[in-house]
Design an enzyme around this catalytic site. Structure first.
Site, PDB file in Angstrom:
ATOM      1  N   ARG A 101       2.574   6.143  -3.406  1.00 36.05           N
ATOM      2  CA  ARG A 101       3.530   5.560  -2.454  1.00 36.05           C
ATOM      3  C   ARG A 101       4.920   5.995  -2.878  1.00 36.05           C
ATOM      4  NH1 ARG A 101       3.718  -0.523  -0.213  1.00 36.05           N
ATOM      5  NH2 ARG A 101       1.953   0.387   0.911  1.00 36.05           N
ATOM      6  N   HIS A 129       1.123   5.762   6.936  1.00 36.27           N
ATOM      7  CA  HIS A 129       0.393   4.912   5.987  1.00 36.27           C
ATOM      8  C   HIS A 129      -1.083   5.010   6.374  1.00 36.27           C
ATOM      9  CE1 HIS A 129      -0.623   1.865   3.222  1.00 36.27           C
ATOM     10  NE2 HIS A 129       0.252   0.928   3.528  1.00 36.27           N
TER      11      HIS A 129
HETATM   12  N1   CP Z   1       0.112  -3.364   3.990  1.00 33.26           N
HETATM   13  C1   CP Z   1       0.746  -2.914   2.889  1.00 33.26           C
HETATM   14  O1   CP Z   1       1.025  -1.726   2.763  1.00 33.26           O
HETATM   15  O2   CP Z   1       1.038  -3.884   1.977  1.00 33.26           O
HETATM   16  P1   CP Z   1       1.724  -3.609   0.561  1.00 33.26           P
HETATM   17  O3   CP Z   1       3.136  -3.133   0.841  1.00 33.26           O
HETATM   18  O4   CP Z   1       1.683  -4.910  -0.165  1.00 33.26           O
HETATM   19  O5   CP Z   1       0.933  -2.529  -0.126  1.00 33.26           O
END
Ligand code: CP
Length: 305
Positions: A101, A129
């Protein structure tokens, strides 16, 4: 070697295969509990996360593998100026697969060009994503039984919402999906999503501002958070953050079999009183995220059922 950077990196058949494998894992978890014995997943998170990072790590553990990584850039050598390209070359010496990420759009793509092992985009800025999208698709199948012939409302921050962009791309491959894009004018979906994704697929869409006036026509409502971290100024965020709050009164206007999805985290766009409504699927969606990531890890590592 296959990476997953954009949902469109996977063919529809590959997506359906991953979803089918995830459903098999749900049915018989024990069968998969040692499939990744001796394998390691590295989670390189330059931006905060609860669900994505922990579900990736949990997924690898449930497959019998191990995990390593960092959960913030400040604890990595990025603080000393190390590039993403060098980082993945190094981590590729320690791990068999990488989930990354990054706040910069395109960083996981760049990483994939230098990595000796598969790279999974775990969210890049306001861009994509794809593993949240796999989670969302699995949840729609589990809750509604199919990915064709339904109307989905996407509500909230459609401009910066990377989960929204990825989900629309993936759903554009299915038949007769209708999009109701519910947002304030300032947070409308980027134009390229309309011109390069929805229109070429020949799918129906409408852009509206009212949730109340449109909730009754939806089979799935995908709520999103207005993302403070993507705004350029605080005043705009404060003005827009409470535009949509899904509460029990609005749920009375929805179909009895509608399902509410949300990638989470939630701030206040869904009242907690809605959580008890059987149509609220967002915590079941979190669990699906672990299973679909198990299926994705197996697929990218080429480990057969
Ligand atoms: N949905 C999602 O990406 O949650 P996080 O940011 O907690 O990983």
């Amino acid at each position: 070697m296959q990476h997953l950077i954009d949902p469109m990196d996977l063919t529809k058949e590959e997506i359906d295969g991953i979803l089918h494998l995830a459903q098999n894992i749900i049915k018989d978890k024990e069968k998969y509990s040692d499939k990744c014995h001796g394998k390691k997943l590295a989670t390189l998170f330059y931006e905060p996360s609860t669900r994505t990072r922990l579900s990736f790590e949990s997924a690898m553990m449930e497959l019998g593998g191990n995990v390593l990584g960092f959960s913030e850039a400040s604890s990595s050598s990025a603080t000393k100026g190390e590039s993403v390209e060098d980082t993945v070359r190094v981590v590729g010496c320690f791990a068999d697969i990488i989930a990354m990420r990054h706040p910069n759009e395109g960083a996981p793509k760049l990483a994939s060009m230098y990595s000796p092992v598969p790279v999974i985009n775990a969210g890049d800025g306001g861009h994509n994503h794809p593993t949240q999208t796999l989670t969302d698709l699995l949840t729609i199948i589990e809750e509604k039984g199919h990915l064709d012939d339904f109307t989905i409302g996407l509500c909230g921050d459609l401009k910066f919402g990377r989960t929204v962009h990825s989900l629309i791309k993936a759903l554009s491959r299915y038949k007769n999906v209708k999009f109701v894009l519910i947002s304030p004018k300032e947070l409308k979906v980027p134009e390229y999503i309309i011109t390069e994704v929805i229109k070429p697929a020949g799918l129906m869409y409408e852009e509206v501002e009212s949730l109340e006036e449109n909730i009754g026509k939806l089979d799935v409502l995908y709520m999103t958070r207005v993302q403070r971290e993507r705004f350029f100024n605080e005043a705009d965020y404060v003005r827009l953050k409470d535009t949509y709050i899904l509460d029990k009164a609005k749920m009375k206007l929805a179909k009895e079999d509608m399902r509410i999805l949300h990638p989470l985290p939630r701030v206040n766009e869904i009242a907690t009183a809605v959580d008890k409504d059987p149509r609220a699927a967002y915590f079941r969606q979190v669990m699906n995220g672990k299973y679909v990531r198990m299926a994705l890890i197996l697929t990218l590592l080429g480990i057969s059922e």
